[in-house]
Motif scaffolding. Sequence first.
Motif, short mmCIF file in Angstrom:
data_model
loop_
_atom_site.label_atom_id
_atom_site.label_comp_id
_atom_site.label_asym_id
_atom_site.label_seq_id
_atom_site.Cartn_x
_atom_site.Cartn_y
_atom_site.Cartn_z
N GLN A 1 41.06 0.86 18.87
CA GLN A 1 41.73 -0.42 19.14
C GLN A 1 41.80 -0.65 20.64
O GLN A 1 42.88 -0.72 21.23
N THR A 2 40.66 -0.76 21.26
CA THR A 2 40.58 -0.80 22.72
C THR A 2 41.36 -1.96 23.33
O THR A 2 41.87 -1.84 24.45
N GLU A 3 41.49 -3.06 22.59
CA GLU A 3 42.21 -4.21 23.14
C GLU A 3 43.70 -3.92 23.25
O GLU A 3 44.42 -4.59 24.01
N GLU A 4 44.20 -2.94 22.50
CA GLU A 4 45.61 -2.60 22.55
C GLU A 4 45.90 -1.42 23.47
O GLU A 4 47.06 -1.09 23.72
N ASN B 1 35.95 11.61 21.11
CA ASN B 1 35.02 12.34 21.97
C ASN B 1 35.21 12.08 23.45
O ASN B 1 34.91 12.94 24.29
N THR B 2 35.72 10.91 23.78
CA THR B 2 35.90 10.53 25.19
C THR B 2 37.31 10.01 25.40
O THR B 2 37.85 9.30 24.55
N PHE B 3 37.90 10.38 26.55
CA PHE B 3 39.26 9.93 26.83
C PHE B 3 39.49 9.94 28.34
O PHE B 3 38.62 10.35 29.11
N LEU B 4 40.68 9.47 28.71
CA LEU B 4 41.08 9.41 30.13
C LEU B 4 42.35 10.22 30.34
O LEU B 4 43.23 10.23 29.49
N ALA C 1 49.89 17.19 19.86
CA ALA C 1 50.42 15.92 19.37
C ALA C 1 50.34 15.84 17.85
O ALA C 1 49.30 16.11 17.25
N LYS C 2 51.43 15.46 17.23
CA LYS C 2 51.52 15.41 15.77
C LYS C 2 51.76 13.98 15.28
O LYS C 2 52.37 13.17 15.97
N GLY C 3 51.30 13.72 14.06
CA GLY C 3 51.63 12.51 13.32
C GLY C 3 51.69 11.24 14.13
O GLY C 3 50.69 10.75 14.65
N GLU C 4 52.90 10.72 14.27
CA GLU C 4 53.09 9.44 14.93
C GLU C 4 53.46 9.57 16.41
O GLU C 4 53.92 8.61 17.02
N GLU C 5 53.28 10.74 16.98
CA GLU C 5 53.59 10.90 18.40
C GLU C 5 52.73 9.97 19.24
O GLU C 5 51.58 9.66 18.90
N LYS C 6 53.28 9.56 20.38
CA LYS C 6 52.62 8.57 21.23
C LYS C 6 51.25 9.05 21.72
O LYS C 6 50.31 8.26 21.82
N LYS C 7 51.15 10.33 22.06
CA LYS C 7 49.88 10.84 22.59
C LYS C 7 48.74 10.66 21.59
O LYS C 7 47.63 10.27 21.95
N LEU C 8 49.00 10.95 20.32
CA LEU C 8 47.98 10.75 19.30
C LEU C 8 47.68 9.27 19.14
O LEU C 8 46.52 8.87 18.94
N GLY C 9 48.70 8.44 19.26
CA GLY C 9 48.49 7.00 19.18
C GLY C 9 47.61 6.50 20.31
O GLY C 9 46.77 5.61 20.12
N HIS C 10 47.76 7.05 21.52
CA HIS C 10 46.91 6.65 22.65
C HIS C 10 45.45 7.02 22.39
O HIS C 10 44.54 6.25 22.73
N LEU C 11 45.22 8.18 21.79
CA LEU C 11 43.84 8.58 21.45
C LEU C 11 43.23 7.58 20.47
O LEU C 11 42.07 7.16 20.63
N LYS C 12 44.00 7.18 19.47
CA LYS C 12 43.48 6.26 18.45
C LYS C 12 43.22 4.88 19.04
O LYS C 12 42.20 4.26 18.73
#
Length: 297
Positions: A274-277, A170-173, A258-269
Amino acid sequence: MALTRFSYNLAKASFKLCPRQALKLSQTQLLKPTLSTPASRMFTTSKVLSKEQIEELQANPYFDKYAEKIAKLQKTNPEEFLSRIEAKSAKDKPAQPKDFSLPGAAKPAVSSPLRQKELEKIMKVDLLADKTPEEIALIWNEHFAAKDAVAAVIPLDTYKVMEERFKEFNTFLFPLPRDMGYEFVVVQFLGHEAHFSTLINYQAHKENAPECLSMVHYTELAETKGIILMVGEFDKDVISSGEARSLVVQAIQYYGVAKGEEKKLGHLKRFTYQTEEFNHLDLILELEINPGFTPAA
């Protein structure tokens, strides 16, 4: 203001973008000449030139060749002579770095529930019945051609992915380039809307932060035409048309493409779970590697 608009074409994985001075004259007082040499008398203008301006003019390799014409212009039309000198000086100055945003005033709190904005308020939906998606895209973009807005037509399949991610993340930068670095903008999604505020305003005012960009997705043509009409209206006192375009493109990249394991989707997750990462510098790197469009010259 001219519109910065684009049409998003998923099949080609590209964005088609189409792009969007003042001379200040002041009244001055005529001064009497105080210098006696011919080269000095020509600087008797309605305003005193600085020492640096005089030296710059005399250092010009064409000064001797055109000295007589320059002197004549100075004598017959001193205001024009001075304005030309000042215009050249202003042109030669390096561009000032764009400053980072300062906190603005909080917007009024809204207690009433959100009402879905209707496409009918913008255009006659029934008149689009016999139009193709391509024709509607052209009409949509032309409608906002003279507004401070960024318009897009998004394929339904892409928007379905976006809608699910709006809820989950819901929220991102998103980063925006500045001459002296990067500034971050916070986006929050609510229904079919997206609200963008500079990070410094969000930190100061939270949910009442003033918006620099407000994005609305109209879904009325989703079933019949397979498209979603989007418009993002921006505050030109806070961000430029190019910056608004960048934010819209980034939102579609992260939330729709962004699909599957793409970095952009990883940044959202990571940002959500996993805010510490999470590392905001990764977002800057993503933007530098793939801005998603060719910036207007």
